[in-house]
Motif scaffolding. Sequence first.
Motif, PDB file in Angstrom:
ATOM      1  N   GLY A 274       9.228  49.200  41.452  1.00 29.63           N
ATOM      2  CA  GLY A 274       7.978  49.188  42.203  1.00 29.63           C
ATOM      3  C   GLY A 274       7.011  48.188  41.591  1.00 29.63           C
ATOM      4  N   ASP A 275       5.894  48.671  41.130  1.00 31.74           N
ATOM      5  CA  ASP A 275       4.883  47.818  40.504  1.00 31.74           C
ATOM      6  C   ASP A 275       4.771  48.106  39.016  1.00 31.74           C
ATOM      7  N   ARG A 276       5.815  48.658  38.424  1.00 30.86           N
ATOM      8  CA  ARG A 276       5.773  49.013  37.009  1.00 30.86           C
ATOM      9  C   ARG A 276       6.961  48.390  36.288  1.00 30.86           C
ATOM     10  N   LEU A 277       6.674  47.813  35.134  1.00 23.94           N
ATOM     11  CA  LEU A 277       7.724  47.301  34.260  1.00 23.94           C
ATOM     12  C   LEU A 277       8.219  48.444  33.378  1.00 23.94           C
ATOM     13  N   ILE A 278       9.516  48.698  33.413  1.00 22.17           N
ATOM     14  CA  ILE A 278      10.122  49.762  32.629  1.00 22.17           C
ATOM     15  C   ILE A 278      11.020  49.129  31.574  1.00 22.17           C
ATOM     16  N   LEU A 279      10.777  49.433  30.312  1.00 23.72           N
ATOM     17  CA  LEU A 279      11.603  48.967  29.200  1.00 23.72           C
ATOM     18  C   LEU A 279      12.171  50.178  28.468  1.00 23.72           C
ATOM     19  N   LEU A 280      13.458  50.140  28.191  1.00 22.82           N
ATOM     20  CA  LEU A 280      14.132  51.190  27.422  1.00 22.82           C
ATOM     21  C   LEU A 280      14.702  50.557  26.164  1.00 22.82           C
ATOM     22  N   ILE A 281      14.200  50.972  25.007  1.00 21.42           N
ATOM     23  CA  ILE A 281      14.681  50.483  23.719  1.00 21.42           C
ATOM     24  C   ILE A 281      15.405  51.638  23.035  1.00 21.42           C
TER      25      ILE A 281
ATOM     26  N   ARG B 299      10.664  54.644  25.891  1.00 25.97           N
ATOM     27  CA  ARG B 299      10.473  54.210  27.275  1.00 25.97           C
ATOM     28  C   ARG B 299       9.057  53.659  27.395  1.00 25.97           C
ATOM     29  N   VAL B 300       8.963  52.391  27.680  1.00 24.02           N
ATOM     30  CA  VAL B 300       7.679  51.704  27.817  1.00 24.02           C
ATOM     31  C   VAL B 300       7.446  51.447  29.301  1.00 24.02           C
ATOM     32  N   GLU B 301       6.299  51.903  29.819  1.00 23.14           N
ATOM     33  CA  GLU B 301       5.936  51.689  31.210  1.00 23.14           C
ATOM     34  C   GLU B 301       4.598  50.959  31.260  1.00 23.14           C
ATOM     35  N   VAL B 302       4.606  49.790  31.888  1.00 18.35           N
ATOM     36  CA  VAL B 302       3.387  48.989  32.001  1.00 18.35           C
ATOM     37  C   VAL B 302       3.162  48.653  33.472  1.00 18.35           C
ATOM     38  N   PRO B 303       2.052  49.093  34.063  1.00 16.10           N
ATOM     39  CA  PRO B 303       1.771  48.719  35.466  1.00 16.10           C
ATOM     40  C   PRO B 303       1.410  47.239  35.555  1.00 16.10           C
ATOM     41  N   CYS B 304       2.038  46.537  36.469  1.00 11.38           N
ATOM     42  CA  CYS B 304       1.794  45.094  36.597  1.00 11.38           C
ATOM     43  C   CYS B 304       0.475  44.785  37.272  1.00 11.38           C
ATOM     44  N   SER B 305      -0.146  45.787  37.913  1.00  9.30           N
ATOM     45  CA  SER B 305      -1.423  45.579  38.601  1.00  9.30           C
ATOM     46  C   SER B 305      -2.601  46.041  37.787  1.00  9.30           C
ATOM     47  N   ALA B 306      -2.382  46.434  36.528  1.00  5.19           N
ATOM     48  CA  ALA B 306      -3.477  46.965  35.715  1.00  5.19           C
ATOM     49  C   ALA B 306      -4.508  45.908  35.422  1.00  5.19           C
TER      50      ALA B 306
END
Length: 437
Positions: A380-387, A430-437
Amino acid sequence: MSGQPMPHEPSGQTIAVWEAMRSGPLPFLRSRWPLRSWAYLFSGALFGVGVLLCLAVLVALGVVLSVVGVGLVVLAATALLGIPVARAERRRLRLIEPTAPADPHGPLLDMGPWGRLRTRLRESATWRELGYTALLAIVFAGAGLGVTVLLAFSGMLLVSPVVVWALAPETVMIIPGRAVGHPLAALPFSLCGALGLALSAYAAGLLAGAQVRTAWFLLAPREAQDDHRVIELTRSRARLADAFEAERRRIERDLHDGAQQQLVALTMTLGLAEMELGAKSPAAADLVARGRGEARRALDQLRDLVRGIHPQVLTDHGLAAAVAEVALRNPVPVTVDIDLPRRLPGQVETMAYFAVTEALANAVKHSGASAISVVGRLEGDRLILLITDDGRGGADPDKGTGLSGLADRMAILRGRLLVSSPVGGPTQLRVEVPCSA
């Protein structure tokens, strides 16, 4: 009582005293709610009368002194009278409700008296509180006094047989035109007193509930105010992040164009000096060569520092390439699988990059992992990173592993960090960053 829920209304959108009244006459009359309602209304009536006197005095002074200009200041102070009244009412509300509304006013910054006055007069909460103050002084105070008079008269009728017995054989005038000379003759009046007490209890409950609902409607913060504050907070954090980014780029530019170029020039100069000395002075040439080596090492360290501040590959090629470059330098093998359909905003890429580097550093330092994987997707509009690492687990933000700082970094862009790290591993961030922030 049905209706639309108020903003920040008590839990369940109900009035506690009204809910008690629905339980039935006997349970309600045997409970503490009648006493609490009477106490709330009686104290409110006394307080309202005092507020009415203050309002009358201030308005009269403002009108009289308006001819000399001072009256406008007095009238402005009258508009602010609702603020302390509302503060007292929010505390007094606990007599009848388990929770009280929060203060709807924003913080006053370091400004002078006139600045604070203008700030408060521009807030809609100030005028809502003034409206509640007028209702308290005129409507609720009068209604509370009426219930109090009914309660007092009903109490007198209830104990009328005792009064007749104490004053017998003389007749007692309980009501005008009706003399009672025997305690048994006063029993009907006692029955009327009991009915009056029940009526005053229900009247007090209804009126107290109405005042509570009015207080929640006028004295509680509005959702629009909360949304405005959230928007302002988000904008301020975005401005702060922009300022940090601009400062970081300035430092990077100064290091790249200043100190780094000077070290390059120093290395070249030392090389020329080494060639000039040559066989003429082997000892001096050896010292110059050593100095040239130190300059090269300093230049390498400075380049690593600049790359750590903001890698050029992140600017030129994006997040996936920058994380892949970090993975190549990591002492623990790292598998990178970041598949993004497009370039993300600069702040999002920077935030995600430093989140990955911090997570990798924590894994190398604390987990004892032998393999790490980094997976990135755009949902969607969120970047999801899994480390994920296969280390010993047990990561706890309270133990100083850097996770709390990483979570704070995420909060700048309204992102969040989720940690799963059972003892024995594996650990997944789990890192979640909204791209519209």
